[in-house]
Design an enzyme around this catalytic site. Structure first.
Site, PDB file in Angstrom:
ATOM      1  N   GLY A  26      36.279 -68.209  30.157  1.00  0.00           N
ATOM      2  CA  GLY A  26      36.449 -69.740  30.168  1.00  0.00           C
ATOM      3  C   GLY A  26      37.550 -70.389  29.479  1.00  0.00           C
ATOM      4  O   GLY A  26      37.873 -69.082  28.644  1.00  0.00           O
ATOM      5  N   ASN A  27      37.976 -71.448  29.604  1.00  0.00           N
ATOM      6  CA  ASN A  27      39.273 -71.937  29.096  1.00  0.00           C
ATOM      7  C   ASN A  27      39.381 -73.369  29.100  1.00  0.00           C
ATOM      8  O   ASN A  27      38.752 -73.935  29.964  1.00  0.00           O
ATOM      9  CB  ASN A  27      40.492 -71.304  29.408  1.00  0.00           C
ATOM     10  CG  ASN A  27      40.572 -71.001  30.888  1.00  0.00           C
ATOM     11  OD1 ASN A  27      40.532 -71.726  31.589  1.00  0.00           O
ATOM     12  ND2 ASN A  27      40.102 -69.708  31.051  1.00  0.00           N
ATOM     13  N   SER A  41      44.421 -66.428  25.493  1.00  0.00           N
ATOM     14  CA  SER A  41      43.945 -65.370  26.110  1.00  0.00           C
ATOM     15  C   SER A  41      42.813 -64.507  25.351  1.00  0.00           C
ATOM     16  O   SER A  41      43.555 -64.115  24.025  1.00  0.00           O
ATOM     17  CB  SER A  41      45.014 -64.565  26.696  1.00  0.00           C
ATOM     18  OG  SER A  41      44.267 -63.294  27.411  1.00  0.00           O
ATOM     19  N   GLY A  42      41.789 -64.040  25.462  1.00  0.00           N
ATOM     20  CA  GLY A  42      41.157 -63.119  24.606  1.00  0.00           C
ATOM     21  C   GLY A  42      40.528 -63.712  23.376  1.00  0.00           C
ATOM     22  O   GLY A  42      40.001 -62.859  22.579  1.00  0.00           O
ATOM     23  N   GLU A  72      44.327 -68.143  33.065  1.00  0.00           N
ATOM     24  CA  GLU A  72      44.374 -69.154  34.224  1.00  0.00           C
ATOM     25  C   GLU A  72      45.236 -70.279  33.897  1.00  0.00           C
ATOM     26  O   GLU A  72      44.979 -71.400  34.420  1.00  0.00           O
ATOM     27  CB  GLU A  72      42.869 -69.626  34.276  1.00  0.00           C
ATOM     28  CG  GLU A  72      41.828 -68.933  34.518  1.00  0.00           C
ATOM     29  CD  GLU A  72      41.680 -68.451  36.330  1.00  0.00           C
ATOM     30  OE1 GLU A  72      42.981 -68.882  36.736  1.00  0.00           O
ATOM     31  OE2 GLU A  72      40.999 -67.473  36.502  1.00  0.00           O
ATOM     32  N   HIS A  90      37.553 -75.039  32.204  1.00  0.00           N
ATOM     33  CA  HIS A  90      37.123 -74.026  33.176  1.00  0.00           C
ATOM     34  C   HIS A  90      36.098 -73.326  32.616  1.00  0.00           C
ATOM     35  O   HIS A  90      35.991 -72.569  31.439  1.00  0.00           O
ATOM     36  CB  HIS A  90      38.199 -73.217  33.830  1.00  0.00           C
ATOM     37  CG  HIS A  90      37.864 -71.953  34.183  1.00  0.00           C
ATOM     38  ND1 HIS A  90      36.936 -71.956  35.334  1.00  0.00           N
ATOM     39  CD2 HIS A  90      38.256 -70.654  34.108  1.00  0.00           C
ATOM     40  CE1 HIS A  90      36.659 -70.446  35.608  1.00  0.00           C
ATOM     41  NE2 HIS A  90      37.547 -69.706  34.804  1.00  0.00           N
ATOM     42  N   HIS A  92      32.284 -70.170  33.236  1.00  0.00           N
ATOM     43  CA  HIS A  92      31.414 -69.472  33.916  1.00  0.00           C
ATOM     44  C   HIS A  92      30.149 -69.755  33.804  1.00  0.00           C
ATOM     45  O   HIS A  92      29.177 -68.666  33.626  1.00  0.00           O
ATOM     46  CB  HIS A  92      31.780 -67.888  33.709  1.00  0.00           C
ATOM     47  CG  HIS A  92      33.423 -67.490  33.917  1.00  0.00           C
ATOM     48  ND1 HIS A  92      33.708 -66.438  33.614  1.00  0.00           N
ATOM     49  CD2 HIS A  92      34.306 -68.263  34.366  1.00  0.00           C
ATOM     50  CE1 HIS A  92      34.970 -66.208  34.061  1.00  0.00           C
ATOM     51  NE2 HIS A  92      35.354 -67.361  34.530  1.00  0.00           N
ATOM     52  N   HIS A 152      32.955 -67.219  41.059  1.00  0.00           N
ATOM     53  CA  HIS A 152      33.905 -67.469  39.742  1.00  0.00           C
ATOM     54  C   HIS A 152      33.191 -68.330  38.837  1.00  0.00           C
ATOM     55  O   HIS A 152      32.790 -67.830  37.787  1.00  0.00           O
ATOM     56  CB  HIS A 152      35.211 -67.687  40.295  1.00  0.00           C
ATOM     57  CG  HIS A 152      36.164 -67.535  38.906  1.00  0.00           C
ATOM     58  ND1 HIS A 152      37.521 -67.319  39.162  1.00  0.00           N
ATOM     59  CD2 HIS A 152      35.793 -67.667  37.787  1.00  0.00           C
ATOM     60  CE1 HIS A 152      38.037 -67.271  38.013  1.00  0.00           C
ATOM     61  NE2 HIS A 152      37.163 -67.477  37.116  1.00  0.00           N
TER      62      HIS A 152
END
Ligand SMILES: [Zn+2]
Length: 217
Positions: A26-27, A41-42, A72, A90, A92, A152
């Site tokens: 997620g972000n 990222s990560g 994303e 965003h 999950h 997703h």
């Protein structure tokens, strides 16, 4: 700009605490003028710090921060370019993602869903990080504050970072409601007239915003 990075990091930690962001999945991003602060990222989002948030231009050029932005990023930038969103979340989230694996849309079972704009569309599956996914989600978000992403997860937007977080939490609650109601039987969907009656009554009352108690009289 550092406040924006702190705010995005705090929002990511809150969403992780609420179970919507798990591990590095997620972000979160927020826009201030023509800069966007987005989780990198990560990063383990439950421990997200301002240094884990990267500031980019609307074209995706890194302006501040050491870490590579989320894969994303294209999705976030497309929504800022083409909508009035000030923040994008965003996730999950487990129930949102489950719904997005089965349904083509989340029907309106509860009037609170009207805060997100009504029926929630499920954007067709596309490869994570691809421009096709960004385009599909943008289309699914038309006149809505949230959308599901086929097989997703979910996306919520808002006029502030706080609003985008609340919209993401509300979407997950609604997806949970759908799951539980469906386990009991076939849920009854609110009719168009029932939805219109709520919208017509709620707008003058400012539903969903705090207000002095005198106004209730
Ligand atoms: Zn994702």
């Amino acid at each position: 700009m550092s406040t924006l990075r702190e705010d995005v990091a705090a929002a990511a930690r809150r969403l992780a605490h609420e179970g919507l962001l798990v591990g590095t999945a997620g972000n979160v991003s927020a826009r201030d003028g023509d800069v966007v602060a987005v989780t990198a990222s990560g990063v383990t989002l439950a421990g997200c710090r301002p240094a884990d948030v990267t500031v980019v231009s609307p074209a995706g050029e890194v302006l501040e921060g050491e870490l590579k932005p989320t894969p994303e990023l294209a999705l976030h930038l497309a929504l800022y370019a083409e909508t009035s969103a000030v923040a994008v979340v965003h996730t999950h989230g487990p129930y949102s993602t489950a719904v997005a694996c089965v349904l083509d849309e989340l029907p309106v079972l509860h009037y609170q869903q009207l805060l997100l704009g009504g029926v929630i569309r499920v954007a067709p599956y596309a490869t994570p990080g691809s421009p096709e996914l960004a385009e599909a989600v943008r289309d699914a978000l038309a006149d809505r504050r949230a959308a599901l992403m086929g097989n997703h997860g979910s996306v919520a937007v808002g006029a502030s970072l706080e609003a985008a977080v609340e919209n993401a939490l509300l979407l997950e609650w609604l997806a949970t409601l759908h799951h539980r109601a469906s386990a009991l039987g076939t849920p009854r969907v609110l009719t168009e007239a029932e939805q219109q009656a709520v919208v017509g009554a709620a707008v003058p009352r400012g539903y969903g915003t705090p207000k002095p108690h005198e106004e209730d009289a």
